[in-house]
Design a protein around this motif. Structure first.
Motif, PDB file in Angstrom:
ATOM      1  N   GLU A   3       0.843  -1.191   0.000  1.00  0.00           N
ATOM      2  CA  GLU A   3       0.000   0.000   0.000  1.00  0.00           C
ATOM      3  C   GLU A   3       0.878   1.239   0.000  1.00  0.00           C
ATOM      4  O   GLU A   3       2.042   1.202   0.383  1.00  0.00           O
ATOM      5  CB  GLU A   3      -0.865  -0.009   1.252  1.00  0.00           C
ATOM      6  CG  GLU A   3      -1.890  -1.124   1.194  1.00  0.00           C
ATOM      7  CD  GLU A   3      -3.125  -0.778   2.003  1.00  0.00           C
ATOM      8  OE1 GLU A   3      -3.027   0.074   2.880  1.00  0.00           O
ATOM      9  OE2 GLU A   3      -4.162  -1.382   1.717  1.00  0.00           O
ATOM     10  N   ASN A   4       0.296   2.357  -0.398  1.00  0.00           N
ATOM     11  CA  ASN A   4       1.029   3.614  -0.415  1.00  0.00           C
ATOM     12  C   ASN A   4       1.541   3.989   0.963  1.00  0.00           C
ATOM     13  O   ASN A   4       0.821   3.891   1.941  1.00  0.00           O
ATOM     14  CB  ASN A   4       0.080   4.736  -0.868  1.00  0.00           C
ATOM     15  CG  ASN A   4       0.176   4.943  -2.356  1.00  0.00           C
ATOM     16  OD1 ASN A   4       1.083   4.416  -2.977  1.00  0.00           O
ATOM     17  ND2 ASN A   4      -0.744   5.703  -2.898  1.00  0.00           N
ATOM     18  N   GLU A  19      -5.723   8.378  -1.161  1.00  0.00           N
ATOM     19  CA  GLU A  19      -6.096   7.674  -2.396  1.00  0.00           C
ATOM     20  C   GLU A  19      -5.077   6.569  -2.704  1.00  0.00           C
ATOM     21  O   GLU A  19      -3.900   6.689  -2.364  1.00  0.00           O
ATOM     22  CB  GLU A  19      -6.127   8.645  -3.579  1.00  0.00           C
ATOM     23  CG  GLU A  19      -7.216   9.700  -3.479  1.00  0.00           C
ATOM     24  CD  GLU A  19      -8.585   9.191  -3.867  1.00  0.00           C
ATOM     25  OE1 GLU A  19      -8.735   8.711  -5.002  1.00  0.00           O
ATOM     26  OE2 GLU A  19      -9.509   9.260  -3.018  1.00  0.00           O
ATOM     27  N   GLU A  20      -5.548   5.527  -3.372  1.00  0.00           N
ATOM     28  CA  GLU A  20      -4.661   4.437  -3.807  1.00  0.00           C
ATOM     29  C   GLU A  20      -4.582   4.451  -5.326  1.00  0.00           C
ATOM     30  O   GLU A  20      -5.552   4.833  -5.989  1.00  0.00           O
ATOM     31  CB  GLU A  20      -5.243   3.089  -3.365  1.00  0.00           C
ATOM     32  CG  GLU A  20      -5.162   2.826  -1.866  1.00  0.00           C
ATOM     33  CD  GLU A  20      -3.743   2.660  -1.376  1.00  0.00           C
ATOM     34  OE1 GLU A  20      -2.905   2.117  -2.130  1.00  0.00           O
ATOM     35  OE2 GLU A  20      -3.466   3.081  -0.235  1.00  0.00           O
ATOM     36  N   TYR A  22      -5.123   3.254  -8.939  1.00  0.00           N
ATOM     37  CA  TYR A  22      -6.161   2.377  -9.467  1.00  0.00           C
ATOM     38  C   TYR A  22      -5.529   1.220 -10.235  1.00  0.00           C
ATOM     39  O   TYR A  22      -4.502   1.401 -10.895  1.00  0.00           O
ATOM     40  CB  TYR A  22      -7.066   3.170 -10.416  1.00  0.00           C
ATOM     41  CG  TYR A  22      -8.024   2.300 -11.198  1.00  0.00           C
ATOM     42  CD1 TYR A  22      -9.269   1.963 -10.667  1.00  0.00           C
ATOM     43  CD2 TYR A  22      -7.676   1.797 -12.450  1.00  0.00           C
ATOM     44  CE1 TYR A  22     -10.145   1.156 -11.375  1.00  0.00           C
ATOM     45  CE2 TYR A  22      -8.553   0.987 -13.158  1.00  0.00           C
ATOM     46  CZ  TYR A  22      -9.777   0.668 -12.618  1.00  0.00           C
ATOM     47  OH  TYR A  22     -10.635  -0.134 -13.326  1.00  0.00           O
TER      48      TYR A  22
END
Ligand SMILES: Cc1ncc(COP(=O)(O)O)c(C=O)c1O
Length: 388
Positions: A3-4, A19-20, A22
């Motif tokens: 994940e970020n 936000e991740e 897409y």
């Protein structure tokens, strides 16, 4: 990918915090039926031409490529004339790195702060991201229960919201639903009369039809490309990624009035299409028939798979399958735990997609062997659920 982990000390735009990126999962599994690719690789003749054409341009790689990609636009024109019967001038065509980039360029040119894009959901999940990235408002009208477009309500929304862009997908992703040409014409007529919020009178919304999967449509169905010469506010986005079996090459294109193409040319990155991409795309157009040779078969596989799915049951009730003119099927309709079905299939080496309204799953057509494995695995999973 993890994940970020973006430190809060970085001045990331406020609206992007949390936000991740897409994207569908890219997993190393035996059967990938999750991103609507063409499962058949280019044949050896095509591969030879690709290598030859890249070798030819390799000595020029110290120079920037043709930023107007004239040869490629001519190839798009020739292809569309053959495929859709519409002859367009190269000033009405434009290429980019996938139709994803085409769509972003349209948002950059016609969206922006104070503007709204209107679409009809369920639809392709990237569109709201382009809206976010270009500070464009995003509004949707819901499709009918059978996923056809509610044309009257869409026209009402065009008049109420006064969007600068109306964005429709035909055949639609994730449902496979085509948009009949009469509906496109009604929507175009509405756009040609409608105002755009915040713009001076006389400015009208553009209608964008995303035809990423259009080659899979039933024969005899006309493409929206045939309307371009009569409508300056119509844009049709196409791609080589799907029927053309070229997702890895990243080539999409836009067919539209010269005015729309010239608008997009303002926002494009300089030299956005590399010389290698142009050569590789042109190489495939030397083998159009071979590249498209599996389309008819994939259509048959789709229809056979739809019939098979309708014979399966989940908790005693037959599966629903949305009518599709694409290379994928949205099925289920009443899965009360679709993540579980997805996971059980994945445990058996089959990757499909959790997408669309709750209760549904989407599967893309693979090779015959892949589809046999999909059917076998799904039948087993449904049996297990039934027995519990
Ligand atoms: C409706 C739709 N439009 C556009 C795209 C993007 O295609 P491309 O590979 O040309 O960027 C996709 C990809 O899945 C799609 O489903």
């Amino acid at each position: 990918m993890s994940e970020n982990t973006i430190p809060s000390s970085l001045p990331l735009r406020n609206d992007l915090i949390g936000e991740e990126p897409y994207g569908a999962p890219q997993l190393d599994v035996p059967v990938c039926l999750n991103v609507n690719e063409n499962p058949y690789p280019p044949n050896p003749d095509v591969i030879d031409t690709i290598v030859e054409r890249v070798r030819e341009i390799a000595p020029t790689l110290n120079r920037y490529p043709d930023r107007e990609h004239i040869k490629l636009r001519q190839a798009f024109s020739d292809y569309l004339a053959k495929e859709s019967g519409a002859r367009l001038d190269i000033s009405q065509l434009w290429g980019a790195n996938g139709s994803n980039e085409i769509m972003l360029q349209l948002f950059q040119a016609f969206g922006g702060p104070g503007r709204t894009a209107l679409s009809c959901d369920p639809t392709y999940s990237m569109y709201p991201e382009y809206a976010r990235d270009t500070f464009t408002g995003w509004k949707v009208v819901h499709r009918n229960a059978d996923f056809t477009l509610d044309v009257d309500r869409t026209i009402e929304a065009i008049n109420d919201i006064k969007p600068s862009m109306v964005l429709l997908t035909s055949p639609n992703n994730p449902t496979g639903t085509p948009l009949p040409l009469e509906d496109t014409e009604r929507l175009l007529a509405a756009c040609e009369q409608a105002d755009v919020a915040g713009a001076v009178p006389g400015v009208h919304p553009i209608l964008v039809i995303d035809e990423a999967y259009v080659e899979f449509r039933n024969s005899g169905t006309p493409s929206a490309v045939t309307l371009i010469n009569k409508h300056e506010n119509l844009a049709v986005s196409r791609t080589m990624s799907k029927a053309f079996a070229y997702a890895g090459a990243r080539v999409g294109y836009l067919a539209a009035s010269k005015g729309i193409i010239d608008s997009v040319r303002i926002v494009r990155m300089p030299y956005h299409l590399s010389a290698v991409t142009q050569a590789v795309a042109l190489a495939a157009f030397e083998h159009t028939d071979e590249q498209l040779s599996r389309v008819a078969h994939l259509r048959e596989v789709r229809d056979q798979t739809a019939a098979w799915l309708k014979r399966q049951t989940y908790k005693g009730v037959p599966l629903e399958v949305a009518d599709s003119e694409s290379n994928f099927l949205l099925f289920g309709g009443h899965f009360d735990n679709r993540e579980r079905i997805f996971q059980e299939l994945l445990d058996r080496g089959i990757l499909i997609r959790v997408v669309g309204p709750d209760g549904w799953l989407r599967v893309c057509m693979g090779t015959d062997d892949e589809m046999a494995r999909f059917r076998e695995a799904l039948a087993e999973v449904l049996r297990i659920v039934e027995a519990q």
